[in-house]
Scaffold this motif. Sequence first.
Motif, PDB file in Angstrom:
ATOM      1  N   VAL A   1       0.957  -1.239  -0.117  1.00 56.95           N
ATOM      2  CA  VAL A   1      -0.004  -0.058  -0.199  1.00 56.95           C
ATOM      3  C   VAL A   1       0.965   1.346  -0.045  1.00 56.95           C
ATOM      4  CG1 VAL A   1      -1.523   1.412   1.029  1.00 56.95           C
ATOM      5  CG2 VAL A   1      -1.926  -1.154   1.205  1.00 56.95           C
ATOM      6  N   MET A   2       0.671   2.262  -0.960  1.00 60.06           N
ATOM      7  CA  MET A   2       1.193   3.447  -0.994  1.00 60.06           C
ATOM      8  C   MET A   2       0.331   4.496  -1.375  1.00 60.06           C
ATOM      9  SD  MET A   2       4.848   4.563  -3.244  1.00 60.06           S
ATOM     10  CE  MET A   2       3.969   4.375  -5.006  1.00 60.06           C
ATOM     11  N   ARG A   3       0.381   5.506  -0.744  1.00 55.40           N
ATOM     12  CA  ARG A   3      -0.381   6.655  -0.769  1.00 55.40           C
ATOM     13  C   ARG A   3      -2.057   6.280  -0.953  1.00 55.40           C
ATOM     14  NH1 ARG A   3       3.416   8.833  -5.863  1.00 55.40           N
ATOM     15  NH2 ARG A   3       4.994   9.571  -4.484  1.00 55.40           N
ATOM     16  N   SER A   4      -2.417   5.401   0.071  1.00 58.74           N
ATOM     17  CA  SER A   4      -3.981   5.083   0.143  1.00 58.74           C
ATOM     18  C   SER A   4      -4.296   4.208  -0.857  1.00 58.74           C
ATOM     19  CB  SER A   4      -4.842   6.353   0.255  1.00 58.74           C
ATOM     20  OG  SER A   4      -4.157   7.144   1.521  1.00 58.74           O
ATOM     21  N   LYS A   5      -3.363   3.527  -1.683  1.00 59.63           N
ATOM     22  CA  LYS A   5      -3.849   2.694  -2.818  1.00 59.63           C
ATOM     23  C   LYS A   5      -2.963   1.238  -2.763  1.00 59.63           C
ATOM     24  CE  LYS A   5      -4.267   2.455  -7.661  1.00 59.63           C
ATOM     25  NZ  LYS A   5      -4.237   2.974  -9.255  1.00 59.63           N
ATOM     26  N   GLN A   6      -3.709   0.341  -3.112  1.00 62.51           N
ATOM     27  CA  GLN A   6      -3.019  -0.989  -2.924  1.00 62.51           C
ATOM     28  C   GLN A   6      -2.460  -1.093  -4.319  1.00 62.51           C
ATOM     29  OE1 GLN A   6      -5.401  -4.610  -2.568  1.00 62.51           O
ATOM     30  NE2 GLN A   6      -3.647  -5.208  -0.876  1.00 62.51           N
ATOM     31  N   HIS A   7      -1.220  -1.806  -4.436  1.00 60.50           N
ATOM     32  CA  HIS A   7      -0.518  -1.830  -6.060  1.00 60.50           C
ATOM     33  C   HIS A   7      -0.017  -3.371  -5.752  1.00 60.50           C
ATOM     34  CE1 HIS A   7       0.033   2.384  -6.547  1.00 60.50           C
ATOM     35  NE2 HIS A   7       0.052   2.459  -5.321  1.00 60.50           N
ATOM     36  N   LEU A   8      -0.211  -3.973  -7.046  1.00 58.60           N
ATOM     37  CA  LEU A   8       0.293  -5.238  -7.397  1.00 58.60           C
ATOM     38  C   LEU A   8       1.734  -5.007  -7.966  1.00 58.60           C
ATOM     39  CD1 LEU A   8       0.281  -8.394  -7.911  1.00 58.60           C
ATOM     40  CD2 LEU A   8      -0.812  -7.881 -10.103  1.00 58.60           C
ATOM     41  N   VAL A   9       2.963  -5.441  -7.514  1.00 62.02           N
ATOM     42  CA  VAL A   9       4.175  -5.245  -8.021  1.00 62.02           C
ATOM     43  C   VAL A   9       4.893  -6.336  -8.098  1.00 62.02           C
ATOM     44  CG1 VAL A   9       4.167  -2.913  -6.651  1.00 62.02           C
ATOM     45  CG2 VAL A   9       5.036  -5.158  -5.499  1.00 62.02           C
ATOM     46  N   SER A  10       5.986  -6.253  -8.913  1.00 62.53           N
ATOM     47  CA  SER A  10       7.031  -7.503  -9.204  1.00 62.53           C
ATOM     48  C   SER A  10       8.386  -7.016  -8.550  1.00 62.53           C
ATOM     49  CB  SER A  10       6.933  -7.700 -10.434  1.00 62.53           C
ATOM     50  OG  SER A  10       7.883  -6.550 -11.469  1.00 62.53           O
ATOM     51  N   VAL A  11       9.179  -7.671  -8.226  1.00 66.00           N
ATOM     52  CA  VAL A  11      10.279  -7.508  -7.476  1.00 66.00           C
ATOM     53  C   VAL A  11      11.573  -8.255  -8.255  1.00 66.00           C
ATOM     54  CG1 VAL A  11      11.940  -7.255  -5.528  1.00 66.00           C
ATOM     55  CG2 VAL A  11       9.738  -6.747  -5.371  1.00 66.00           C
ATOM     56  N   ARG A  12      12.266  -7.535  -9.073  1.00 67.12           N
ATOM     57  CA  ARG A  12      13.283  -8.390  -9.691  1.00 67.12           C
ATOM     58  C   ARG A  12      14.762  -8.113  -9.561  1.00 67.12           C
ATOM     59  NH1 ARG A  12      14.563  -5.244 -14.415  1.00 67.12           N
ATOM     60  NH2 ARG A  12      12.959  -3.647 -14.675  1.00 67.12           N
ATOM     61  N   PRO A  13      15.884  -8.626  -9.697  1.00 64.20           N
ATOM     62  CA  PRO A  13      17.068  -8.295  -9.581  1.00 64.20           C
ATOM     63  C   PRO A  13      17.681  -7.806 -10.679  1.00 64.20           C
ATOM     64  CG  PRO A  13      16.937 -10.784  -9.906  1.00 64.20           C
ATOM     65  CD  PRO A  13      15.765 -10.269 -10.269  1.00 64.20           C
ATOM     66  N   GLU A  14      18.430  -6.708 -10.324  1.00 61.94           N
ATOM     67  CA  GLU A  14      19.467  -5.910 -11.483  1.00 61.94           C
ATOM     68  C   GLU A  14      20.647  -6.018 -10.989  1.00 61.94           C
ATOM     69  OE1 GLU A  14      18.931  -5.058 -14.598  1.00 61.94           O
ATOM     70  OE2 GLU A  14      16.762  -5.097 -14.806  1.00 61.94           O
ATOM     71  N   GLU A  15      21.660  -5.408 -11.495  1.00 61.87           N
ATOM     72  CA  GLU A  15      22.960  -5.245 -11.138  1.00 61.87           C
ATOM     73  C   GLU A  15      23.161  -4.612 -10.037  1.00 61.87           C
ATOM     74  OE1 GLU A  15      27.544  -4.408 -13.068  1.00 61.87           O
ATOM     75  OE2 GLU A  15      25.729  -4.373 -14.314  1.00 61.87           O
ATOM     76  N   LYS A  16      23.378  -4.874  -8.846  1.00 66.96           N
ATOM     77  CA  LYS A  16      23.588  -4.118  -7.682  1.00 66.96           C
ATOM     78  C   LYS A  16      22.274  -3.751  -6.966  1.00 66.96           C
ATOM     79  CE  LYS A  16      28.157  -2.641  -8.976  1.00 66.96           C
ATOM     80  NZ  LYS A  16      29.168  -1.458  -8.893  1.00 66.96           N
TER      81      LYS A  16
ATOM     82  N   GLU B   1       8.573  -2.757  -9.864  1.00 65.28           N
ATOM     83  CA  GLU B   1       7.467  -2.228 -10.958  1.00 65.28           C
ATOM     84  C   GLU B   1       6.183  -2.538 -10.543  1.00 65.28           C
ATOM     85  OE1 GLU B   1       8.639  -2.429 -14.922  1.00 65.28           O
ATOM     86  OE2 GLU B   1      10.149  -3.940 -14.771  1.00 65.28           O
ATOM     87  N   THR B   2       5.515  -1.416 -10.407  1.00 67.51           N
ATOM     88  CA  THR B   2       3.760  -1.595 -10.182  1.00 67.51           C
ATOM     89  C   THR B   2       3.257  -2.097 -11.275  1.00 67.51           C
ATOM     90  OG1 THR B   2       3.641   0.757 -11.111  1.00 67.51           O
ATOM     91  CG2 THR B   2       3.834   0.455  -8.357  1.00 67.51           C
ATOM     92  N   MET B   3       2.357  -2.997 -11.163  1.00 68.32           N
ATOM     93  CA  MET B   3       1.552  -3.684 -12.237  1.00 68.32           C
ATOM     94  C   MET B   3       0.132  -3.391 -12.270  1.00 68.32           C
ATOM     95  SD  MET B   3       3.747  -7.219 -11.507  1.00 68.32           S
ATOM     96  CE  MET B   3       2.737  -7.984 -13.262  1.00 68.32           C
ATOM     97  N   PHE B   4      -0.639  -3.430 -13.485  1.00 64.59           N
ATOM     98  CA  PHE B   4      -1.923  -3.416 -13.514  1.00 64.59           C
ATOM     99  C   PHE B   4      -2.701  -4.859 -12.905  1.00 64.59           C
ATOM    100  CE2 PHE B   4      -0.827  -0.603 -17.244  1.00 64.59           C
ATOM    101  CZ  PHE B   4      -1.463   0.378 -16.459  1.00 64.59           C
ATOM    102  N   PHE B   5      -3.747  -5.067 -12.361  1.00 62.85           N
ATOM    103  CA  PHE B   5      -4.372  -6.201 -12.278  1.00 62.85           C
ATOM    104  C   PHE B   5      -5.089  -6.836 -13.234  1.00 62.85           C
ATOM    105  CE2 PHE B   5      -4.216  -3.919  -7.984  1.00 62.85           C
ATOM    106  CZ  PHE B   5      -3.923  -5.173  -7.200  1.00 62.85           C
TER     107      PHE B   5
END
Length: 353
Positions: A143-158, A163-167
């Motif tokens: 939850v951020m700014r009173s809104k629930q978000h679907l997100v992905s968490v991925r590894p990059e260099e360092k 990324e927030t996503m559409f339902f």
Amino acid sequence: MARAIWTGSLSFGLVSIPVGLYSATEDKAIRFHQFQEGTNDRIRNKRVNERTGEEVEYSEIVKGYDIGGGEYVIVTPEELEAFEPGPTRTIEIVDFVDLEAIDPIYYKTTYYLAPQGNDAQRAYELLRQAMGNSKKIGIATFVMRSKQHLVSVRPEEKVLVLETMFFSDEVRDPSREIGSLPGDFTFKPREIDTAKLLIDSMSAEWNPGNYADTYRERVEELIDRKRQGETIVTDGEQRAAAPVVDLMDALQASVEAARNHRPGNAAVSPLVPAAKSAAKKSARRAPAAPARGRGTSGSKQGEDLSALSKSELAKRAAALGIEGRSKMTREELQSAVSRATATSAPARRRKAS
């Protein structure tokens, strides 16, 4: 150093890592204010009652949901607040999936996730490396700014990237939205082979520095010219639409033109002829600007670059093949062009001799 726009914890299983959320991108679009023509008077927007025409204070405004037929369901801020997601400060990973399994259409906005405090760094780096080795990304909600978000968490260099996503119910079905999708077509092997040959001819290694917002550069140049007092006169001509030609003829001509293909859009593509109107507009500018030596092959050695605009320097940098130019400031562009010109001048003299 940037400040985190959200702080909380990233959890997977029983492991919890204090993290902060940082913007990963910025919109550099040129923004204008509105003025009444012929004056320096700014235009302001006001909240006005549609029936009375009187301005309404923000504190007196409620929200209404349109149910059709001119009827609305009125909802107060207090009623909405009662149904807002709870004040959680956790990004809880619930699944790990293959990156390739997610259609990019679901992605919205990109952020960096960074560990908060020295104690969080070991667990953070363990998760990043483990995800990289397994070729998996985490799926979570927060939850951020009173809104629930679907997100992905991925590894990059360092760093870990969120990324927030559409339902799923927010992504439209193209077959319902577009009435002109092509049906089933069959093609001759020669047509497929020629199209593939064109794709191969235009293939390149991905380098984001090869691509620039050329429209923004032209607008910046326009602003710079007008700031210096130059009057710009345009005739409003537009490039004529391309004539309809036989598909195979167009493919074969494109393959031939692509022999000189250069990656990116910094230089005019050989597949897109320069618009004739551009030369006419340049010729009709009044008064004429002082000559600034705008050669497309780079600046002359010893030339004073301080008089050139950022857009003009960007064009020189493109002609000289300077990488990372799209992220440079005007001063950085001037220094890079000057160095590249000084480096290339001896080579040109040796070639000439």
